[in-house]
Scaffold this motif. Structure first.
Motif, PDB file in Angstrom:
ATOM      1  N   SER A  13       0.825  -1.197   0.000  1.00 14.73           N
ATOM      2  CA  SER A  13       0.000   0.000   0.000  1.00 14.73           C
ATOM      3  C   SER A  13       0.863   1.253   0.000  1.00 14.73           C
ATOM      4  O   SER A  13       0.587   2.223  -0.722  1.00 14.73           O
ATOM      5  CB  SER A  13      -0.921  -0.004   1.219  1.00 14.73           C
ATOM      6  N   ASP A  17       1.076   4.353  -2.569  1.00 15.49           N
ATOM      7  CA  ASP A  17       0.876   5.711  -2.071  1.00 15.49           C
ATOM      8  C   ASP A  17       1.954   6.651  -2.572  1.00 15.49           C
ATOM      9  O   ASP A  17       1.685   7.801  -2.930  1.00 15.49           O
ATOM     10  CB  ASP A  17       0.866   5.723  -0.544  1.00 15.49           C
ATOM     11  N   ARG A  22      -4.161   5.624  -6.108  1.00 15.57           N
ATOM     12  CA  ARG A  22      -5.179   5.541  -5.073  1.00 15.57           C
ATOM     13  C   ARG A  22      -6.468   4.945  -5.619  1.00 15.57           C
ATOM     14  O   ARG A  22      -6.804   5.114  -6.789  1.00 15.57           O
ATOM     15  CB  ARG A  22      -5.491   6.943  -4.538  1.00 15.57           C
ATOM     16  N   THR A  27     -11.019   6.567  -0.978  1.00 12.95           N
ATOM     17  CA  THR A  27     -10.397   7.682  -0.260  1.00 12.95           C
ATOM     18  C   THR A  27     -11.330   8.876  -0.117  1.00 12.95           C
ATOM     19  O   THR A  27     -10.938   9.887   0.461  1.00 12.95           O
ATOM     20  CB  THR A  27      -9.110   8.133  -0.963  1.00 12.95           C
ATOM     21  N   ASP A  37      -4.872   9.609   8.905  1.00 12.84           N
ATOM     22  CA  ASP A  37      -3.619  10.373   8.901  1.00 12.84           C
ATOM     23  C   ASP A  37      -2.654   9.668   7.951  1.00 12.84           C
ATOM     24  O   ASP A  37      -1.786   8.903   8.358  1.00 12.84           O
ATOM     25  CB  ASP A  37      -3.036  10.451  10.313  1.00 12.84           C
ATOM     26  N   TYR A  38      -2.826   9.940   6.661  1.00 17.60           N
ATOM     27  CA  TYR A  38      -2.046   9.243   5.644  1.00 17.60           C
ATOM     28  C   TYR A  38      -0.544   9.468   5.804  1.00 17.60           C
ATOM     29  O   TYR A  38       0.255   8.554   5.598  1.00 17.60           O
ATOM     30  CB  TYR A  38      -2.477   9.704   4.251  1.00 17.60           C
ATOM     31  N   THR A  39      -0.172  10.676   6.169  1.00 17.05           N
ATOM     32  CA  THR A  39       1.251  10.978   6.316  1.00 17.05           C
ATOM     33  C   THR A  39       1.882  10.153   7.426  1.00 17.05           C
ATOM     34  O   THR A  39       2.956   9.556   7.253  1.00 17.05           O
ATOM     35  CB  THR A  39       1.453  12.474   6.595  1.00 17.05           C
ATOM     36  N   GLN A  41       0.823   7.343   8.575  1.00 17.68           N
ATOM     37  CA  GLN A  41       0.835   5.952   8.133  1.00 17.68           C
ATOM     38  C   GLN A  41       2.031   5.660   7.228  1.00 17.68           C
ATOM     39  O   GLN A  41       2.528   4.531   7.185  1.00 17.68           O
ATOM     40  CB  GLN A  41      -0.465   5.630   7.396  1.00 17.68           C
ATOM     41  N   ALA A  42       2.484   6.677   6.494  1.00 15.37           N
ATOM     42  CA  ALA A  42       3.592   6.486   5.553  1.00 15.37           C
ATOM     43  C   ALA A  42       4.961   6.544   6.224  1.00 15.37           C
ATOM     44  O   ALA A  42       5.965   6.157   5.613  1.00 15.37           O
ATOM     45  CB  ALA A  42       3.524   7.535   4.446  1.00 15.37           C
ATOM     46  N   SER A 187      -7.166  15.152   2.200  1.00 14.13           N
ATOM     47  CA  SER A 187      -6.624  13.894   1.690  1.00 14.13           C
ATOM     48  C   SER A 187      -5.602  14.149   0.598  1.00 14.13           C
ATOM     49  O   SER A 187      -4.498  13.588   0.608  1.00 14.13           O
ATOM     50  CB  SER A 187      -7.754  13.012   1.150  1.00 14.13           C
ATOM     51  N   PHE A 191      -1.649  13.235   0.082  1.00 14.59           N
ATOM     52  CA  PHE A 191      -1.174  12.422  -1.041  1.00 14.59           C
ATOM     53  C   PHE A 191      -0.048  13.140  -1.792  1.00 14.59           C
ATOM     54  O   PHE A 191       0.943  12.528  -2.188  1.00 14.59           O
ATOM     55  CB  PHE A 191      -2.321  12.144  -2.019  1.00 14.59           C
TER      56      PHE A 191
END
Length: 309
Positions: A13, A17, A22, A27, A37-39, A41-42, A187, A191
């Motif tokens: 994933s 990303d 995506r 999303t 909190d995508y950031t 998670q990355a 979002s 991204f």
């Protein structure tokens, strides 16, 4: 086995990303509090890839991976995460307030078309945000920390300026006026940020025709270089088309020299983050008009016209 499979799914994933790949409908969120909190998670993928690159550069004896430099970059990234966690609600609150009171159009939060519109709109706003950060002195004093490394690697991508959280949100407010839902904007802002991680490397060469449209490692090496011909070039985040349209594009031609025109020469975190403000603070020893000119002086084609008199 389940833990290993879960980790594998997370890494796959994360790889998608990083390329802005995506599932559009998955999303879309109606409310800001529903946006993951995508950031954050990355971050594990960021750290793992930075470590792998560090080891690879060391084994190749390329001399492109100073441990102290990596350390200050990672420390900057961690402090940025803490500041964002504590104060990141401010730009979100401002955006949501503008959207609630003054939006011109009712754009659906679950529309595929609006999703793609937001992708382009966020990158357009990022271009002008990034350009202002370079061309306005008081903003450059914040942003220069990101350019202070004399190396160009995945760790440098994490050398984030801690004060930018308080100012950059204003550049996205036109999207709120147009009616882009806050959750969709939030979002795509994440991204766009995540995509820019992988372009901070010397290990990826030219990507051929893709470089006509997308920002790539080659384009971003130019942006981070202090060679005279490369200064103030290639501001785009995900797309490079804005630089081509507005005259700030430059292709990679000569070997880049990384860092600032006048390097910080320090691995102290706060010197890297805040040292440039000393020059701006010195403005207050001159008459008020000259001080204001120095504080907001711009040398770019468009911003210079707006801010000089």
């Amino acid at each position: 086995m389940e833990a290993a499979a879960s980790l594998g799914d997370q890494m796959r994933s994360a790889a998608l990303d990083l390329l802005y790949i995506r599932n559009v409908t998955a999303t879309c969120r109606q409310h800001v509090h529903q946006v993951p909190d995508y950031t954050r998670q990355a971050v594990p993928a960021f750290l793992l890839l930075a470590l792998l690159e560090f080891v690879l550069l060391q084994t190749r004896h390329r001399g492109r991976a100073a441990f102290a430099d990596h350390t200050v970059s990672l420390a900057s990234g961690m402090v940025h995460l803490v500041v964002s966690a504590g104060c990141g609600f401010l730009p979100v609150w401002a955006y949501a307030t503008i959207w609630q009171r003054w939006r011109l159009f009712e754009l659906p939060w679950d529309s595929v078309g609006v999703w793609w519109l937001t992708l382009v709109g966020v990158d357009f706003c990022f271009y002008w945000q990034h350009r202002a950060l370079h061309e306005v002195n008081c903003l450059w004093a914040m942003h220069q920390a990101h350019h202070s490394s004399e190396y160009f690697n995945l760790s440098a991508a994490q050398r984030q300026p801690v004060l930018q959280t308080f100012v950059t949100g204003v550049f996205y407010l036109p999207l709120a006026v147009l009616g882009v839902p806050p959750a969709m904007w939030l979002s795509h802002r994440a991204f766009n940020f995540i995509y820019q991680f992988w372009i901070h490397t010397e290990l990826v060469g030219s990507l051929g025709p893709l470089e006509l449209v997308f920002n790539t490692a080659s384009h971003h090496r130019v942006h981070h270089a202090s060679n005279p011909r490369y200064l103030d070039r290639n501001y785009g985040g995900f797309l490079i088309v804005w630089d081509r349209l507005f005259g700030t594009f430059c292709a990679e031609a000569e070997p880049p020299t990384y860092g600032l025109v006048h390097n910080v020469d320090s691995f102290d975190l706060w010197t890297v983050q805040l040292g440039a403000f000393a020059r701006v603070a010195a403005a207050y020893s001159v008459p008020a008009r000259a001080a204001l000119q120095l504080y907001v002086a711009a040398h770019g084609t468009l911003l210079g016209v707006a801010l000089r008199w």
